[in-house]
Enzyme design. Structure first.
Site, PDB file in Angstrom:
ATOM      1  N   SER A 132       0.854  -1.179   0.000  1.00  0.00           N
ATOM      2  CA  SER A 132       0.000   0.000   0.000  1.00  0.00           C
ATOM      3  C   SER A 132       0.893   1.233   0.000  1.00  0.00           C
ATOM      4  O   SER A 132       2.067   1.158   0.361  1.00  0.00           O
ATOM      5  CB  SER A 132      -0.845  -0.016   1.280  1.00  0.00           C
ATOM      6  OG  SER A 132      -1.460   1.224   1.508  1.00  0.00           O
ATOM      7  N   ASN A 158      -0.424   3.909   1.583  1.00  0.00           N
ATOM      8  CA  ASN A 158      -1.105   4.681   2.620  1.00  0.00           C
ATOM      9  C   ASN A 158      -0.247   4.746   3.892  1.00  0.00           C
ATOM     10  O   ASN A 158      -0.193   3.806   4.689  1.00  0.00           O
ATOM     11  CB  ASN A 158      -2.460   4.030   2.908  1.00  0.00           C
ATOM     12  CG  ASN A 158      -3.321   4.868   3.822  1.00  0.00           C
ATOM     13  OD1 ASN A 158      -2.830   5.497   4.745  1.00  0.00           O
ATOM     14  ND2 ASN A 158      -4.618   4.875   3.556  1.00  0.00           N
ATOM     15  N   ASP A 217      -7.741  -5.224   2.453  1.00  0.00           N
ATOM     16  CA  ASP A 217      -8.856  -4.693   1.664  1.00  0.00           C
ATOM     17  C   ASP A 217     -10.065  -4.605   2.596  1.00  0.00           C
ATOM     18  O   ASP A 217     -10.311  -5.529   3.370  1.00  0.00           O
ATOM     19  CB  ASP A 217      -9.157  -5.581   0.467  1.00  0.00           C
ATOM     20  CG  ASP A 217     -10.007  -4.849  -0.563  1.00  0.00           C
ATOM     21  OD1 ASP A 217      -9.707  -3.671  -0.860  1.00  0.00           O
ATOM     22  OD2 ASP A 217     -10.993  -5.423  -1.054  1.00  0.00           O
TER      23      ASP A 217
HETATM   24  P1  IMP Z   1      -9.719   0.313   1.941  1.00  0.00           P
HETATM   25  O1  IMP Z   1      -9.696  -1.031   1.273  1.00  0.00           O
HETATM   26  O2  IMP Z   1      -9.288   0.244   3.386  1.00  0.00           O
HETATM   27  O3  IMP Z   1      -8.993   1.367   1.164  1.00  0.00           O
HETATM   28  O4  IMP Z   1     -11.250   0.750   2.019  1.00  0.00           O
HETATM   29  C1  IMP Z   1     -12.067   0.878   0.852  1.00  0.00           C
HETATM   30  C2  IMP Z   1     -13.227   1.805   1.118  1.00  0.00           C
HETATM   31  O5  IMP Z   1     -14.088   1.260   2.129  1.00  0.00           O
HETATM   32  C3  IMP Z   1     -12.846   3.181   1.641  1.00  0.00           C
HETATM   33  O6  IMP Z   1     -12.537   4.062   0.589  1.00  0.00           O
HETATM   34  C4  IMP Z   1     -14.116   3.608   2.376  1.00  0.00           C
HETATM   35  O7  IMP Z   1     -15.084   4.090   1.475  1.00  0.00           O
HETATM   36  C5  IMP Z   1     -14.612   2.293   2.961  1.00  0.00           C
HETATM   37  N1  IMP Z   1     -14.063   2.094   4.320  1.00  0.00           N
HETATM   38  C6  IMP Z   1     -13.128   1.184   4.698  1.00  0.00           C
HETATM   39  N2  IMP Z   1     -12.849   1.295   6.016  1.00  0.00           N
HETATM   40  C7  IMP Z   1     -13.630   2.302   6.482  1.00  0.00           C
HETATM   41  C8  IMP Z   1     -13.775   2.906   7.771  1.00  0.00           C
HETATM   42  O8  IMP Z   1     -13.133   2.558   8.776  1.00  0.00           O
HETATM   43  N3  IMP Z   1     -14.668   3.921   7.831  1.00  0.00           N
HETATM   44  C9  IMP Z   1     -15.395   4.346   6.780  1.00  0.00           C
HETATM   45  N4  IMP Z   1     -15.276   3.845   5.556  1.00  0.00           N
HETATM   46  C10 IMP Z   1     -14.399   2.824   5.394  1.00  0.00           C
END
Ligand code: IMP
Length: 193
Positions: free
Chosen positions: A7, A9, A68
């Site tokens: 990642s 991030n 993810d």
């Molecule tokens: P990622 O895979 O962690 O990047 O999450 C993908 C998407 O899921 C993010 O862009 C948010 O829209 C949603 N998401 C994931 N985790 C959270 C959280 O803790 N709070 C709110 N939205 C979340």
């Protein structure tokens, strides 16, 4: 031991580093001077986490993991799921994503939802999956200024306030991501030293 987080991030990387003993050093794709997005084309969280971890393992042959996450809403057949980031379009707009959810649930009494995170870890020739989950409900409106994504419309079960009304420390007591990370940390501590 260095472990690559598949990642870019840095905030997530810092959070995970903070949960690990100092023998484990988390590096990100930026430390490998890799600035592209790894495709997430699977239709499950586990599938996408595996795609990203396998990409790194094949390219650099180093211990690595990826995550993810997303929101699953029962009355919407678990949408937005893997499409959480881009539910209302490819522009990844949190406000529009939440508006779409609220619109779709307008006349719906079943507000049950959960956030999930799956972490895929590839280490010592093994591939492992860790899942973290938090159950809750979707509010009828947005509230709170903390966090990101769907936090203003998600209330973890029994707490009577949204994720966006909690600071990072309070949210981490219930967070799906933290729960998945804690499991990976436990595995690393028990199995690598
Ligand atoms: P990622 O895979 O962690 O990047 O999450 C993908 C998407 O899921 C993010 O862009 C948010 O829209 C949603 N998401 C994931 N985790 C959270 C959280 O803790 N709070 C709110 N939205 C979340």
């Amino acid at each position: 031991m260095e472990i690559i987080f598949a990642s870019s991030n840095q905030n997530k990387a810092k959070e995970i580093q903070a949960a690990l003993p100092k023998e484990f050093i988390i590096k990100t794709l930026l430390d490998l001077d890799f600035h592209e997005e790894i495709p997430e084309t699977a239709d499950t969280f586990a599938g996408n986490a595996l795609l990203k971890a396998q990409f790194v393992a094949e390219k650099w042959n180093l211990p690595c993991f990826s995550d993810d996450s997303g929101l699953e809403i029962e009355a919407l057949n678990n949408e937005p799921g893997v499409y959480s980031a881009r539910y209302a379009g490819t522009q990844r707009n949190d406000d529009e994503n939440m508006n779409l959810v609220l619109e779709k649930l307008q006349n719906e009494t079943n507000r049950k939802a959960c956030f999930k995170t799956v972490i895929a870890l590839i280490i010592d020739g093994k591939t492992l999956l860790f899942e973290g989950k938090v159950d809750g409900t979707i509010r009828h409106d947005k509230i709170g200024n903390h966090g990101f994504g769907y936090d203003p419309i998600f209330e973890p079960e029994g707490l009577g306030k949204s994720f966006a009304e909690m600071d990072i420390e309070e949210k981490s007591n219930y967070s799906h991501r933290k729960r998945a990370v804690d499991q990976m940390v436990k595995y690393l501590i028990l199995n690598t030293y």
